[in-house]
Write a protein that holds these residues in place. Structure first.
Motif, PDB file in Angstrom:
ATOM      1  N   TYR A   1       0.832  -1.204   0.000  1.00 34.34           N
ATOM      2  CA  TYR A   1       0.000   0.000   0.000  1.00 34.34           C
ATOM      3  C   TYR A   1       0.868   1.256   0.000  1.00 34.34           C
ATOM      4  O   TYR A   1       0.595   2.218  -0.731  1.00 34.34           O
ATOM      5  CB  TYR A   1      -0.934   0.002   1.213  1.00 34.34           C
ATOM      6  N   TRP A   2       1.897   1.243   0.852  1.00 38.60           N
ATOM      7  CA  TRP A   2       2.732   2.440   0.948  1.00 38.60           C
ATOM      8  C   TRP A   2       3.569   2.664  -0.315  1.00 38.60           C
ATOM      9  O   TRP A   2       3.843   3.803  -0.698  1.00 38.60           O
ATOM     10  CB  TRP A   2       3.628   2.365   2.178  1.00 38.60           C
ATOM     11  N   ASN A   3       3.983   1.574  -0.956  1.00 38.69           N
ATOM     12  CA  ASN A   3       4.679   1.738  -2.231  1.00 38.69           C
ATOM     13  C   ASN A   3       3.746   2.332  -3.278  1.00 38.69           C
ATOM     14  O   ASN A   3       4.147   3.172  -4.096  1.00 38.69           O
ATOM     15  CB  ASN A   3       5.217   0.386  -2.706  1.00 38.69           C
ATOM     16  N   ARG A   4       2.485   1.895  -3.250  1.00 42.91           N
ATOM     17  CA  ARG A   4       1.504   2.455  -4.183  1.00 42.91           C
ATOM     18  C   ARG A   4       1.270   3.932  -3.876  1.00 42.91           C
ATOM     19  O   ARG A   4       1.181   4.764  -4.779  1.00 42.91           O
ATOM     20  CB  ARG A   4       0.197   1.672  -4.087  1.00 42.91           C
ATOM     21  N   TYR A   5       1.203   4.268  -2.584  1.00 42.36           N
ATOM     22  CA  TYR A   5       1.010   5.675  -2.211  1.00 42.36           C
ATOM     23  C   TYR A   5       2.191   6.520  -2.707  1.00 42.36           C
ATOM     24  O   TYR A   5       2.004   7.615  -3.267  1.00 42.36           O
ATOM     25  CB  TYR A   5       0.883   5.808  -0.687  1.00 42.36           C
ATOM     26  N   LYS A   6       3.388   6.019  -2.521  1.00 40.10           N
ATOM     27  CA  LYS A   6       4.578   6.763  -2.954  1.00 40.10           C
ATOM     28  C   LYS A   6       4.571   6.992  -4.464  1.00 40.10           C
ATOM     29  O   LYS A   6       4.879   8.095  -4.945  1.00 40.10           O
ATOM     30  CB  LYS A   6       5.822   5.980  -2.542  1.00 40.10           C
TER      31      LYS A   6
END
Length: 801
Positions: free
Chosen positions: A225-230
């Motif tokens: 999720y955080w990679n997608r957010y970044k």
């Protein structure tokens, strides 16, 4: 079978005291081992149950730096599948609180604007007070951690410092607030009525901030999720992100420490119990050698002889294991309840798991006893009736004993060269070498446990002496800012410069550094890491900050990082590291690595110049460190400054700040450590009483001869006790070494997960010596009491025997 059973009952009735002590030893072994198993089984259970019940957050985002728009981030997460999020929770920060006329130091408060229900994430559970949708006007909800540590109950009034004024609010409920309600924490969320919040903070200087909680259906997928957010936002989140490991850490630490220590010491006690049973059987066989020989000559088989001991100890084990297990339930429940008291609701106890595992352990202990009984009782097979009647032992054992008694050591212990009392005691030890080894082993273990418990407790209560090694500063005084927007830094600076008692001053703030996921060479696919960065305007060396390796930063491009951060990032001294500071990327060289229990060592230290290279106007201050020329004046200086600046800062000594957190930990640890120490003292007494009693029975004729030539019962008993004391002294010396240098390694295994890889110990050698002597006293008392039979018997009867 009937003969075996009758012989077993005969042995039980003949040695009542000895069998009672063996039963107690098995009982205490069961108690300690089963207690440790239950505690370990519940280490995460209580927290996980409450976290699941409240649909708790796995991550908390705090928007306090103004680097990301809260609503934008909230909307992005609201659009994701597989996650649940809380509403944006508005809050303002305070650092000053007074209860019952006394300032409570080292408490950082999030004054929350309580949102209307329903809450999808981090639901509050009411532990006391009437449940409602929001606090009534003029009242607040406080977390269990704050209420328990300061004995605050529903109906009490708390004063919250806001600068020149205070907010007087009544406590209408005590709630379990999982993310910010762990024991030993210095952060608390105070839930206010929305109308009160709007009214009370509308006139105060200060900016409103927001936080939100994220609950993942599958926490292991959080990095994706955080990679997608970044990728979608074009940059990692630059605000503060608290991870699940940090949320859960202080809920689990005490149980992990206690459980880990108890399982090891429980295994040690089990080993002692089994060895003692083996020695007891060996001595019992030796004491009854002639009787067994006669019975075998009359047709009793070796298998039947072994069976008598199996039946005897099976009965003793059954009598011991069942109450031992029952007591372990009570003891473990008590320890679990006090260690996770912040998760309790009302007066009800928390549910306890691991009972099945404890039953299996009790059964295993019973089986081990029987196995050891069979192993040692096999010696009865070798008994030859003729040798038994002639020597009272095997011919080989008779020759071996004669060699020991004629050894150089035994010859030195002659009546012509040494005092009689010393000779009697020494010859008794040489004659019963196995018992002597057991006494040394037992007193060594007992002394090590007592010393270890004392060292652990003194290291926690005396943490102010080793604060820098725990990752804190070593300044004499700390001025904690109550309200950053109204804090008169310039005025305090002038006062401190004009005070001749002040040596130097440093100003510390904090920021969140973000390390992008591609920095870690160990796990490139991992999510970005939020690194707590301490920012010091001053010299780290002046205020006692320590490192394990290397040095604290002195230049703008230097950073020292915690051991956990270094491990996560696979970094070492001299390596380069890229960190986002207030949205801008900066490259630092790692100058040092340190350990810190706060933030679990996922943190770093930089200079104020490093931040000002990004934001030249940076002046955010959380605390001022103050050193005085004469440390003995620290208390007086802190009191005067606190009175002068009481509306804007809480100024106290460093010891006061540390005690506010670690006294609670010491109070919880003292119960299990005292229990363990008491058990080992009791075991030491019981085993030495039992072994000495057996030895005295075997030496009845010898002691009868001593009395017939004029020696008193008291002098014989003193001689035996003196020999035991000498052995206990040797054991205690080994125990001190183990308790100070070896057993703390066990604790390091637990604390390494919390950012402490080298335990800072406070060694009070007078106390260490005193506690090690308790094992000697237990051994001496056990020996003296066991020799009471000498006083009760007449020389004539002893010689006849």
């Amino acid at each position: 079978m009937a003969v075996m059973f009758k012989l077993s009952l005969s042995y039980l009735s003949k040695n009542k005291v000895q069998n009672l002590f063996i039963t107690l030893l098995i009982l205490l072994s069961t108690l300690l081992v089963c207690t440790s198993i239950i505690i370990l089984a519940n280490t995460g259970n209580q927290f996980n149950e409450m976290h699941s019940r409240t649909n708790g957050s796995h991550q908390i985002l705090t928007f306090d730096k103004g680097l990301n728009d809260p609503q934008t981030v909230h909307d992005w997460w609201a659009a994701q599948n597989g996650v649940q999020i809380s509403t944006l929770l508005a809050y303002q920060t305070l650092s000053g609180i007074t209860f019952d006329g006394t300032d409570i130091p080292n408490i950082y408060l999030y004054m929350m604007n309580t949102p209307p229900p329903p809450w999808d994430v981090d639901k509050l559970v009411f532990a006391a007070g009437k449940e409602s949708s929001s606090p009534a006007q003029g009242s607040v909800w406080i977390p269990t951690s704050l209420a328990n540590s300061h004995n605050i109950i529903v109906g009490d009034t708390i004063q919250f410092k806001t600068g020149s004024t205070t907010l007087d609010l009544a406590v209408s409920a005590v709630v379990v607030d999982v993310p910010y309600g762990a024991p030993f924490t210095n952060t608390a969320r105070i839930w206010m009525n929305s109308t009160d919040y709007q009214h009370d903070f509308s006139t105060l200087a200060g900016k409103e901030h927001y936080m939100m909680g994220i609950h993942f259906d599958d926490y292991s997928m959080s990095s994706s999720y955080w990679n997608r957010y970044k990728n979608e936002a074009g940059a990692p989140l630059l605000e503060t992100k608290m991870e699940f490991e940090s949320i859960s850490s202080f809920y689990l630490i005490i149980n992990q420490i206690v459980g880990f220590i108890m399982i090891f010491l429980g295994a040690v006690m089990m080993m002692i119990a089994l060895i003692t049973i083996g020695f007891t059987i060996s001595d019992a066989i030796l004491a009854n050698y002639k009787t067994i020989g006669i019975l075998k000559s009359l047709g009793l088989t070796s298998r039947a002889t072994i069976g008598t001991y199996v039946i005897q100890y099976s009965l003793l084990s059954i009598i011991a294991v069942l109450p031992g297990f029952a007591l372990s339930m009570l003891v473990s429940k008590f320890i679990i309840n006090i260690s996770v008291s912040s998760l309790r609701t009302g007066t009800s106890d928390l549910p306890v798991e691991g009972v099945g595992a404890a039953i299996l352990v009790g059964l295993l202990l019973f089986i081990l006893v029987i196995v050891f009984v069979i192993f040692y009782a096999k010696k009865a097979r070798m008994i030859e009736p003729v040798q038994a009647i002639r020597y009272g032992m095997s011919e080989d054992e008779n020759v071996a004993m004669a060699k020991r008694m004629n050894s150089p050591l035994a010859n030195v212990a002659s009546f012509g060269r040494l005092p009689i009392s010393f000779v009697i005691g020494l010859r008794s030890l040489i004659r019963n070498s196995k018992n002597s080894v057991l006494i040394i082993l037992l007193t060594s273990i007992a002394a090590s446990v007592l010393v270890f418990g004392y060292v652990v407790l003194t290291s926690i209560t005396g943490i102010d002496q080793t604060a820098a090694k725990w990752g804190y500063d070593n300044a004499n005084i700390a001025a904690v800012v109550v309200n950053k927007t109204t804090f008169p830094r310039a005025e305090l600076q002038n006062v401190l410069e004009e005070d001749p008692r002040i040596q130097n001053v440093g100003w510390q703030g904090n920021i969140t550094g973000v390390i992008p996921s591609d920095v870690s060479s160990r796990n490139p696919a991992s999510q970005s890491i939020s690194l707590y960065l301490g920012v010091l305007d001053g010299s780290y060396e002046d205020f006692g900050f320590e490192t394990l390796r290397g040095n604290n930063p002195e230049r703008e491009n230097e950073i020292s990082i915690g051991v956990s951060a270094a491990k996560m990032l696979n970094k070492d001294l001299g390596d380069l590291i890229d960190i986002y500071i207030e949205g801008e990327k900066r490259t630092f060289i790692i100058s040092g690595i340190y350990q810190a229990i706060s933030n679990m060592s996922v943190s770093g230290r930089i200079t104020v110049q490093a931040v000002r290279s990004v934001n030249p106007r940076y002046s955010d201050i959380d605390v001022a460190f103050i050193n005085v020329i004469n440390p003995s004046q620290a208390g007086a200086v802190a009191a005067q400054l606190n009175e002068q600046f009481k509306y804007s800062a809480s100024i106290v000594t460093q010891k006061t700040l540390l005690d506010s957190v670690y006294t609670e930990a010491a109070n919880i640890l003292i119960y299990p450590m005292a229990l363990i120490g008491l058990l080992f003292i009791i075991v030491t007494f019981m085993i030495i009483f039992s072994t000495c009693r057996i030895s005295i029975r075997k030496e009845n004729k010898t002691y009868g001869i001593y009395k017939s030539v004029g020696m008193t019962s008291g002098s014989i008993r003193s001689s035996i006790t003196l020999g035991v004391i000498l052995l206990s002294l040797i054991g205690a010396m080994f125990g001190v070494i183990a308790g100070v240098y070896l057993l703390p390694l066990l604790l390091e295994k637990v604390l390494s997960g919390y950012g402490i890889v080298q335990i800072p110990l406070v060694l009070n050698w007078w106390g260490i010596i005193l506690f090690s002597c308790l094992s000697i006293l237990a051994a001496a008392f056990g020996s003296w009491r066991s020799s009471k039979v000498i006083r009760q018997a007449s020389p004539r009867i002893l010689v006849i025997e």
